[in-house]
Design a protein around this motif. Structure first.
Motif, PDB file in Angstrom:
ATOM      1  N   HIS A 111       0.846  -1.194   0.000  1.00  0.00           N
ATOM      2  CA  HIS A 111       0.000   0.000   0.000  1.00  0.00           C
ATOM      3  C   HIS A 111       0.882   1.245   0.000  1.00  0.00           C
ATOM      4  CE1 HIS A 111      -3.233  -2.790   1.057  1.00  0.00           C
ATOM      5  NE2 HIS A 111      -4.083  -1.835   0.759  1.00  0.00           N
ATOM      6  N   ALA A 112       0.442   2.250  -0.725  1.00  0.00           N
ATOM      7  CA  ALA A 112       1.180   3.515  -0.822  1.00  0.00           C
ATOM      8  C   ALA A 112       0.272   4.663  -0.427  1.00  0.00           C
ATOM      9  CB  ALA A 112       1.704   3.737  -2.236  1.00  0.00           C
ATOM     10  N   ALA A 113       0.879   5.677   0.196  1.00  0.00           N
ATOM     11  CA  ALA A 113       0.100   6.838   0.633  1.00  0.00           C
ATOM     12  C   ALA A 113      -0.124   7.836  -0.484  1.00  0.00           C
ATOM     13  CB  ALA A 113       0.807   7.523   1.803  1.00  0.00           C
ATOM     14  N   ALA A 114       0.810   7.930  -1.443  1.00  0.00           N
ATOM     15  CA  ALA A 114       0.725   8.979  -2.456  1.00  0.00           C
ATOM     16  C   ALA A 114       1.439   8.559  -3.727  1.00  0.00           C
ATOM     17  CB  ALA A 114       1.349  10.268  -1.918  1.00  0.00           C
ATOM     18  N   ARG A 115       1.136   9.269  -4.801  1.00  0.00           N
ATOM     19  CA  ARG A 115       1.827   9.063  -6.071  1.00  0.00           C
ATOM     20  C   ARG A 115       3.160   9.816  -6.065  1.00  0.00           C
ATOM     21  NH1 ARG A 115      -3.440   8.320  -7.141  1.00  0.00           N
ATOM     22  NH2 ARG A 115      -4.027   6.999  -8.921  1.00  0.00           N
ATOM     23  N   TYR A 116       4.167   9.176  -6.628  1.00  0.00           N
ATOM     24  CA  TYR A 116       5.498   9.779  -6.683  1.00  0.00           C
ATOM     25  C   TYR A 116       5.546  10.755  -7.856  1.00  0.00           C
ATOM     26  CZ  TYR A 116      10.607  10.101  -6.671  1.00  0.00           C
ATOM     27  OH  TYR A 116      11.909  10.550  -6.613  1.00  0.00           O
ATOM     28  N   ALA A 117       5.146  11.973  -7.592  1.00  0.00           N
ATOM     29  CA  ALA A 117       5.108  13.013  -8.624  1.00  0.00           C
ATOM     30  C   ALA A 117       5.051  14.373  -7.949  1.00  0.00           C
ATOM     31  CB  ALA A 117       3.886  12.829  -9.538  1.00  0.00           C
ATOM     32  N   ASP A 118       5.505  15.387  -8.673  1.00  0.00           N
ATOM     33  CA  ASP A 118       5.363  16.779  -8.275  1.00  0.00           C
ATOM     34  C   ASP A 118       5.826  17.027  -6.834  1.00  0.00           C
ATOM     35  OD1 ASP A 118       4.251  17.152 -10.830  1.00  0.00           O
ATOM     36  OD2 ASP A 118       2.257  16.645 -10.095  1.00  0.00           O
ATOM     37  N   GLU A 119       4.928  17.561  -5.983  1.00  0.00           N
ATOM     38  CA  GLU A 119       5.314  17.955  -4.623  1.00  0.00           C
ATOM     39  C   GLU A 119       5.794  16.760  -3.788  1.00  0.00           C
ATOM     40  OE1 GLU A 119       2.392  18.521  -5.989  1.00  0.00           O
ATOM     41  OE2 GLU A 119       1.881  20.658  -5.935  1.00  0.00           O
ATOM     42  N   VAL A 120       5.146  15.611  -3.963  1.00  0.00           N
ATOM     43  CA  VAL A 120       5.534  14.439  -3.182  1.00  0.00           C
ATOM     44  C   VAL A 120       6.961  14.014  -3.536  1.00  0.00           C
ATOM     45  CG1 VAL A 120       5.041  11.998  -2.759  1.00  0.00           C
ATOM     46  CG2 VAL A 120       3.164  13.657  -2.878  1.00  0.00           C
ATOM     47  N   ARG A 121       7.275  14.019  -4.806  1.00  0.00           N
ATOM     48  CA  ARG A 121       8.634  13.678  -5.236  1.00  0.00           C
ATOM     49  C   ARG A 121       9.633  14.663  -4.640  1.00  0.00           C
ATOM     50  NH1 ARG A 121      12.178  15.144  -9.316  1.00  0.00           N
ATOM     51  NH2 ARG A 121      13.502  13.438 -10.107  1.00  0.00           N
ATOM     52  N   ALA A 122       9.303  15.951  -4.659  1.00  0.00           N
ATOM     53  CA  ALA A 122      10.208  16.966  -4.119  1.00  0.00           C
ATOM     54  C   ALA A 122      10.437  16.768  -2.625  1.00  0.00           C
ATOM     55  CB  ALA A 122       9.640  18.358  -4.399  1.00  0.00           C
ATOM     56  N   VAL A 123       9.372  16.413  -1.887  1.00  0.00           N
ATOM     57  CA  VAL A 123       9.502  16.208  -0.436  1.00  0.00           C
ATOM     58  C   VAL A 123      10.416  15.026  -0.145  1.00  0.00           C
ATOM     59  CG1 VAL A 123       8.250  15.546   1.648  1.00  0.00           C
ATOM     60  CG2 VAL A 123       7.303  17.288   0.139  1.00  0.00           C
ATOM     61  N   LEU A 124      10.212  13.911  -0.849  1.00  0.00           N
ATOM     62  CA  LEU A 124      11.046  12.735  -0.621  1.00  0.00           C
ATOM     63  C   LEU A 124      12.512  13.021  -0.933  1.00  0.00           C
ATOM     64  CD1 LEU A 124       8.775   9.875  -1.998  1.00  0.00           C
ATOM     65  CD2 LEU A 124       9.636  10.084   0.320  1.00  0.00           C
ATOM     66  N   LEU A 125      12.769  13.731  -2.021  1.00  0.00           N
ATOM     67  CA  LEU A 125      14.149  14.049  -2.387  1.00  0.00           C
ATOM     68  C   LEU A 125      14.779  15.024  -1.399  1.00  0.00           C
ATOM     69  CD1 LEU A 125      13.887  14.302  -6.280  1.00  0.00           C
ATOM     70  CD2 LEU A 125      14.922  12.471  -4.919  1.00  0.00           C
ATOM     71  N   ALA A 126      13.990  15.978  -0.912  1.00  0.00           N
ATOM     72  CA  ALA A 126      14.520  16.939   0.060  1.00  0.00           C
ATOM     73  C   ALA A 126      14.930  16.223   1.340  1.00  0.00           C
ATOM     74  CB  ALA A 126      13.477  18.021   0.348  1.00  0.00           C
ATOM     75  N   HIS A 127      14.112  15.282   1.766  1.00  0.00           N
ATOM     76  CA  HIS A 127      14.442  14.531   2.979  1.00  0.00           C
ATOM     77  C   HIS A 127      15.632  13.603   2.762  1.00  0.00           C
ATOM     78  CE1 HIS A 127      13.637  11.092   5.879  1.00  0.00           C
ATOM     79  NE2 HIS A 127      13.821  12.119   6.676  1.00  0.00           N
ATOM     80  N   LYS A 128      15.608  12.857   1.662  1.00  0.00           N
ATOM     81  CA  LYS A 128      16.624  11.838   1.431  1.00  0.00           C
ATOM     82  C   LYS A 128      17.972  12.440   1.030  1.00  0.00           C
ATOM     83  CE  LYS A 128      15.637   7.944  -0.675  1.00  0.00           C
ATOM     84  NZ  LYS A 128      15.262   6.945  -1.707  1.00  0.00           N
ATOM     85  N   GLU A 129      17.966  13.320   0.049  1.00  0.00           N
ATOM     86  CA  GLU A 129      19.223  13.775  -0.540  1.00  0.00           C
ATOM     87  C   GLU A 129      19.726  15.101   0.026  1.00  0.00           C
ATOM     88  OE1 GLU A 129      20.678  11.659  -2.203  1.00  0.00           O
ATOM     89  OE2 GLU A 129      19.100  10.328  -2.925  1.00  0.00           O
ATOM     90  N   ARG A 130      18.827  15.933   0.542  1.00  0.00           N
ATOM     91  CA  ARG A 130      19.274  17.247   1.035  1.00  0.00           C
ATOM     92  C   ARG A 130      19.224  17.341   2.562  1.00  0.00           C
ATOM     93  NH1 ARG A 130      15.875  19.014  -3.122  1.00  0.00           N
ATOM     94  NH2 ARG A 130      14.528  20.188  -1.713  1.00  0.00           N
ATOM     95  N   GLY A 131      18.862  16.253   3.216  1.00  0.00           N
ATOM     96  CA  GLY A 131      18.915  16.228   4.670  1.00  0.00           C
ATOM     97  C   GLY A 131      17.928  17.139   5.353  1.00  0.00           C
ATOM     98  N   ALA A 132      16.749  17.340   4.755  1.00  0.00           N
ATOM     99  CA  ALA A 132      15.704  18.148   5.393  1.00  0.00           C
ATOM    100  C   ALA A 132      15.002  17.269   6.428  1.00  0.00           C
ATOM    101  CB  ALA A 132      14.714  18.669   4.348  1.00  0.00           C
ATOM    102  N   LEU A 133      15.627  17.135   7.598  1.00  0.00           N
ATOM    103  CA  LEU A 133      15.190  16.150   8.580  1.00  0.00           C
ATOM    104  C   LEU A 133      13.828  16.466   9.181  1.00  0.00           C
ATOM    105  CD1 LEU A 133      18.562  15.453  10.424  1.00  0.00           C
ATOM    106  CD2 LEU A 133      17.653  14.442   8.319  1.00  0.00           C
TER     107      LEU A 133
END
Length: 290
Positions: free
Chosen positions: A56-78
């Protein structure tokens, strides 16, 4: 002094929204709604790797959701771990109809040690911990069991197709000593931040099944820890798959395994096995249109 104070302020109040860049907010209402506002859905990649549990997934990996995941994972937005954890918790609830009072074990899919060192944190584990806190506040008995490890190096997954990813990951994960005993006591939910081809979750499921089998016996696991429904076995044959790489089990022998079916996934000793992710590729949501 002004620059130092600005840096300190940014630690407390992030400079911009992780999704759209609006100033002075961790996540603006619009981006929060994109991440958490939708009803979690069952997702299935095409082609589906053998051995993939119900996801099960909470959201589609696109637009704002993609940006949030990348910010957390790659830019350390903890600071984004909390809303990401809330989204993951919703997907976990959707996958577990009822834990029946049993312990729920969130098992993060591990990243390579080199990637964790380079990022300075483990984003999936951090998100899992945030999700566990959210679930405990709602009364669910849950803990994070980070028992999976990479037992050999794997190539960078970017640029690989579904089959290449399965081959790259086959046999790459294992459960730490004593982990199988723990996993046999509760409902196991494999968790990750993103599902694309499903290869990582399928390999994680293989490692979990193998570890539990070593603890409680392969016959019992085969009976109550089945890997696929008849419908899914038919789909595997139609796409030409021949079993789960690295398991030593052919698709023909899997067809002989009794399976107990439910929205929570295959039943296991003490609980069940399913998977939950924050986001999945949009194509994986197509199952809900059938």
């Amino acid at each position: 002094m002004r620059g130092w104070w600005q840096d300190l302020t940014d630690l407390v109040l992030p400079a911009e929204c992780g999704g759209c860049g609006k100033p002075r907010t961790v996540l603006c209402p619009e981006c929060r709604a994109a991440l958490i506002g939708a009803v979690p859905s069952r997702v299935r990649p095409v082609p589906e790797p053998p051995g993939l549990p119900v996801v099960h997934a909470a959201a589609r990996y696109a637009d704002e959701v993609r940006a949030v995941l990348l910010a957390h994972k790659e830019r350390g937005a903890l600071a984004l771990a909390a809303p990401l954890g809330a989204a993951l918790a919703r997907a976990v609830r959707a996958g577990l109809e009822s834990a029946g009072g049993r312990q729920v074990l969130l098992v993060p899919v591990p990243s390579a040690r080199a990637a964790v060192r380079a990022r300075g944190h483990d984003p999936v584990r951090r998100t899992a911990l945030a999700a566990a806190g959210d679930l405990r506040r709602s009364g669910m008995p849950v803990r994070v069991a980070a028992v999976l490890r990479q037992r050999r190096p794997v190539a960078d997954q970017s640029g690989l197709d579904s089959r290449q990813r399965q081959e790259n990951l086959a046999g790459a994960l294992s459960v730490v000593s004593g982990g199988g005993r723990l996993l046999a006591t509760g409902s196991v939910v494999l968790v990750d931040d993103l599902m694309t081809t499903g290869a990582s979750l399928a390999e994680a499921a293989r490692a979990v099944r193998e570890a539990v089998s070593a603890e409680v016996g392969s016959a019992e696991v085969s009976a109550v820890y089945g890997r696929a429904t008849r419908e899914e076995r038919g789909e595997h044959r139609a796409t030409g798959t021949e079993g789960n790489p690295g398991t030593g089990v052919s698709e023909g022998s899997v067809a002989e395994m009794p399976v107990v079916r439910g929205d929570a996934g295959a039943r296991v000793p003490g609980g069940g096995l399913c998977a939950a992710v924050v986001a999945a590729s949009p194509d994986a949501f197509a199952i809900n249109r059938n």
